[in-house]
Write an enzyme that holds these catalytic residues in place. Structure first.
Site, PDB file in Angstrom:
ATOM      1  N   HIS A  39      -9.686   2.040   0.590  1.00 25.54           N
ATOM      2  CA  HIS A  39      -8.240   1.831   0.496  1.00 25.54           C
ATOM      3  C   HIS A  39      -7.903   1.208  -0.850  1.00 25.54           C
ATOM      4  CE1 HIS A  39      -4.187   1.272   1.347  1.00 25.54           C
ATOM      5  NE2 HIS A  39      -4.212   0.588   2.462  1.00 25.54           N
ATOM      6  N   PHE A  64       1.997  -3.515   3.887  1.00 22.46           N
ATOM      7  CA  PHE A  64       2.398  -4.791   4.462  1.00 22.46           C
ATOM      8  C   PHE A  64       3.886  -5.027   4.193  1.00 22.46           C
ATOM      9  CE2 PHE A  64      -1.975  -7.157   4.322  1.00 22.46           C
ATOM     10  CZ  PHE A  64      -2.422  -6.359   5.367  1.00 22.46           C
ATOM     11  N   LYS A 107      -9.385   8.215   2.698  1.00 23.98           N
ATOM     12  CA  LYS A 107      -9.836   6.829   2.533  1.00 23.98           C
ATOM     13  C   LYS A 107     -11.224   6.623   3.116  1.00 23.98           C
ATOM     14  CE  LYS A 107      -5.291   4.537   2.387  1.00 23.98           C
ATOM     15  NZ  LYS A 107      -4.398   5.701   2.564  1.00 23.98           N
ATOM     16  N   CYS A 157       0.802  -1.220   0.000  1.00 23.12           N
ATOM     17  CA  CYS A 157       0.000   0.000   0.000  1.00 23.12           C
ATOM     18  C   CYS A 157       0.836   1.272   0.000  1.00 23.12           C
ATOM     19  CB  CYS A 157      -0.949  -0.016   1.199  1.00 23.12           C
ATOM     20  SG  CYS A 157      -1.975  -1.509   1.241  1.00 23.12           S
ATOM     21  N   HIS A 166      -2.413   8.178   6.181  1.00 19.25           N
ATOM     22  CA  HIS A 166      -2.684   6.838   5.644  1.00 19.25           C
ATOM     23  C   HIS A 166      -4.084   6.417   6.094  1.00 19.25           C
ATOM     24  CE1 HIS A 166      -1.779   3.057   3.826  1.00 19.25           C
ATOM     25  NE2 HIS A 166      -1.836   2.385   4.952  1.00 19.25           N
ATOM     26  N   GLU A 207      -0.368   5.608  13.702  1.00 22.08           N
ATOM     27  CA  GLU A 207      -0.054   6.767  12.876  1.00 22.08           C
ATOM     28  C   GLU A 207      -0.196   8.051  13.687  1.00 22.08           C
ATOM     29  OE1 GLU A 207      -0.889   8.646   8.433  1.00 22.08           O
ATOM     30  OE2 GLU A 207      -2.304   7.161   9.234  1.00 22.08           O
TER      31      GLU A 207
END
Length: 417
Positions: free
Chosen positions: A346, A405, A341, A169, A309, A320
Site C-alpha cells: 500500500h 483515512f 496491492k 490514501c 482498493h 469494499e
C-alpha cells in the site's frame, strides 16, 4: 443572452511513469505485476527488529542523483525524489515538448498523503541532539506535500495550475480526477498528475504499528499482503510514485500523440463515519463508484475490470466487496477484480497514481494483473478477484477505487479510445 458554455473537453492519458521496488520504469514494473511478483521484503532503511511490523515494499538500488540535479536531490525529501522521477518519466513518455507548448496551459498536481516524513525525523533528531541551529534551512520546503508539484513546475517551466492534494490514501486518484476536471473546464491543455510517498521510516512504522493496522507476517514477507483472503491481518506499507500525463483529446490528436486511454469519469465522496474505519455498508464508496460511472456515461455492466482498493485489512476488503455488490448487482460476480496491492503493498498517497498507471496498462495490453496470495477465500469476499495468475481479457472500461483515512473515497473510470 449569454453564449452557451463550450462542451467539456474529453481527457486522455498520453504518458505514464512509475517508481517502485518492482521497477523504476513502467515496463519493468508492469512485467513484474503480470508475473505475480511480490515487491515486499524485510525493511532495510532502518533496523526493524523492535517493531511489530518489519516488512515493506521498498524502492531498492535508488540514487536520486540519477534522476535530478544533485543539489536539488540533497535539498528534497525522498518522496519528492520518487514523484519527480516518475513525472519526468511520464512527460518523456508523452512526447510533449515544452518549447511547443504555452506554459500557462500546462499544470501539475502531484500529491502526497504524508509528505516528507523522513525529513521530519532527521531534522527533529538534529534539533534535539544539537539545538535549533542544527536544523536545515531546507526543512520546511523539503517536507511540505506540495513541493513535488512545485519542483516539477520549475523543471518543466509549467505555469498552469499547480498544487498538491492531501487526502490520505485517496490522494493519487483525487489528483488524477481533479486534473481531469481542470482540463475539462478549460483551465489547462496538459496536466501532470499522480501521487508520491516515502513513509517507510521509524516514526511512521511506530505510529501504524501502534494502531495495529499493518500485517505482522514478518516470517514470509512475500505472502503477507493477502487481500480478500481468510486470515488477512493488515496492510503492508510501500513507497514510490505513479504519475500520468493527461491532455485534452483535441490537444493530443493535434500533435499526433500516442493515447493510452481516456479518463472518462471521476468522483470524490466522504463516508462521514469514522476517522479510520470505512463505512460498514460501503455507502460512501458506493456513492463514489455510482457517480464516477455516471460521469463517464457508463453502466456497471460495461465495466470490464475493477482495480480494487483491496488493502488486506479485515474491514476494508469486506466493506469494499459489499460496496461493489451494491452498485454492480448481479454483474459484481462476473466482473474481474484484483488488488494489485498484494504485490505493490500500500503506497498510501501514491496508491492511486500507481494504480492509474496499472489501469492504463491493463487497457493497453488487455491483461489483468492478479491478486496474489489468494488461496483461502474469506466467505464474505466472494467475487472474482483474479487469484494468483494474470488473465488475458477484453478490457475497454476500468474502474479504480481508493479510500483514505478520514472517510475519503475516490473512484475513477478509464476507458479505451
Amino acid at each position: 443572452m449569454e453564449p452557451p458554455l463550450p462542451a467539456p473537453q474529453r481527457v486522455v492519458v498520453t504518458g505514464l511513469g512509475v517508481v517502485h521496488g518492482l521497477g523504476h520504469d513502467v515496463d519493468t514494473f508492469w512485467a513484474s505485476l503480470v508475473a505475480g511478483q511480490s515487491g515486499i521484503t524485510r525493511v532495510t532503511q532502518f533496523d526493524p527488529a523492535l517493531f511489530a511490523t518489519q516488512i515493506g515494499a521498498e524502492v531498492r538500488d535508488w540514487n536520486p542523483e540519477d534522476h535530478m540535479d544533485p543539489k536539488e536531490a540533497r535539498r528534497n525529501d525522498r518522496y519528492t525524489h520518487f514523484g519527480f522521477a516518475a513525472a519526468m518519466q511520464a512527460f518523456k513518455d508523452s512526447g510533449l515538448d515544452m518549447a511547443r507548448e504555452d506554459p500557462e496551459r500546462v499544470g501539475v498536481v502531484v500529491g502526497s498523503g504524508i509528505g516528507g516524513m523522513a525529513t521530519y525525523e532527521i531534522q527533529l533528531r538534529r534539533m534535539f541532539d544539537g539545538g535549533p541551529r542544527k536544523v536545515s534551512p531546507f526543512t520546511i520546503p523539503s517536507l511540505i506535500g506540495n513541493m513535488c508539484s512545485g519542483l516539477l513546475a520549475i523543471e518543466l517551466g509549467a505555469r498552469g495550475p499547480n498544487f498538491g492534494i492531501v487526502s490520505a490514501c485517496a490522494t493519487g486518484t483525487h489528483a488524477i480526477g481533479e486534473a481531469m476536471h481542470m482540463i475539462r473546464r478549460g483551465d489547462a491543455d496538459v496536466m501532470v498528475a499522480g501521487g508520491a510517498e516515502a513513509a517507510i521510516t521509524p516514526f511512521a512504522y511506530a505510529s501504524f504499528c501502534s494502531m495495529k493496522a499493518m500485517s505482522t507476517r514478518n516470517d514470509d514477507p512475500a505472502t503477507a499482503c493477502r487481500p480478500f483472503s481468510l486470515g488477512r491481518d493488515g496492510f503492508v506499507m510501500g513507497e514510490g510514485a505513479g504519475v500520468l500525463v493527461l491532455e485534452s483529446l483535441a490537444h493530443a490528436q493535434a500533435r499526433g500523440a500516442r493515447i493510452y486511454c481516456e479518463v472518462a469519469g471521476y468522483a470524490a465522496t466522504a463516508d462521514a463515519h469514522h476517522i479510520t474505519m470505512p463505512d460498514p455498508e460501503g455507502k460512501g464508496l458506493s456513492s463514489a463508484m455510482r457517480r464516477a460511472l455516471a460521469a463517464a456515461g457508463t453502466t456497471p455492466e460495461q465495466v470490464d475490470y475493477i482495480n480494487a482498493h483491496g488493502t488486506s485489512t479485515p474491514y476494508n476488503d469486506k466493506f469494499e466487496t459489499l460496496a461493489i455488490k451494491r452498485i454492480f448487482g448481479a454483474h459484481a460476480h462476473r466482473v474481474p477484480i484484483s488488488s494489485t496491492k498484494s504485490m505493490t503493498a500500500h503506497l498510501l498517497g501514491a496508491a492511486g497514481g500507481v494504480e492509474g498507471v496499472i489501469c492504463a496498462k491493463t487497457i493497453q495490453t488487455q491483461t489483468i494483473a492478479p491478486t496474489i496470495n489468494l488461496h483461502e477465500r474469506d466467505p464474505d469476499c466472494d467475487l472474482d478477484y483474479v487469484p494468483n495468475t494474470a488473465r488475458s481479457a477484453r478490457v475497454t472500461t476500468v474502474l479504480s477505487n481508493n479510500l483514505g483515512f478520514g472517510g475519503q473515497n475516490a473512484a475513477a473510470v478509464f476507458r479505451a479510445v
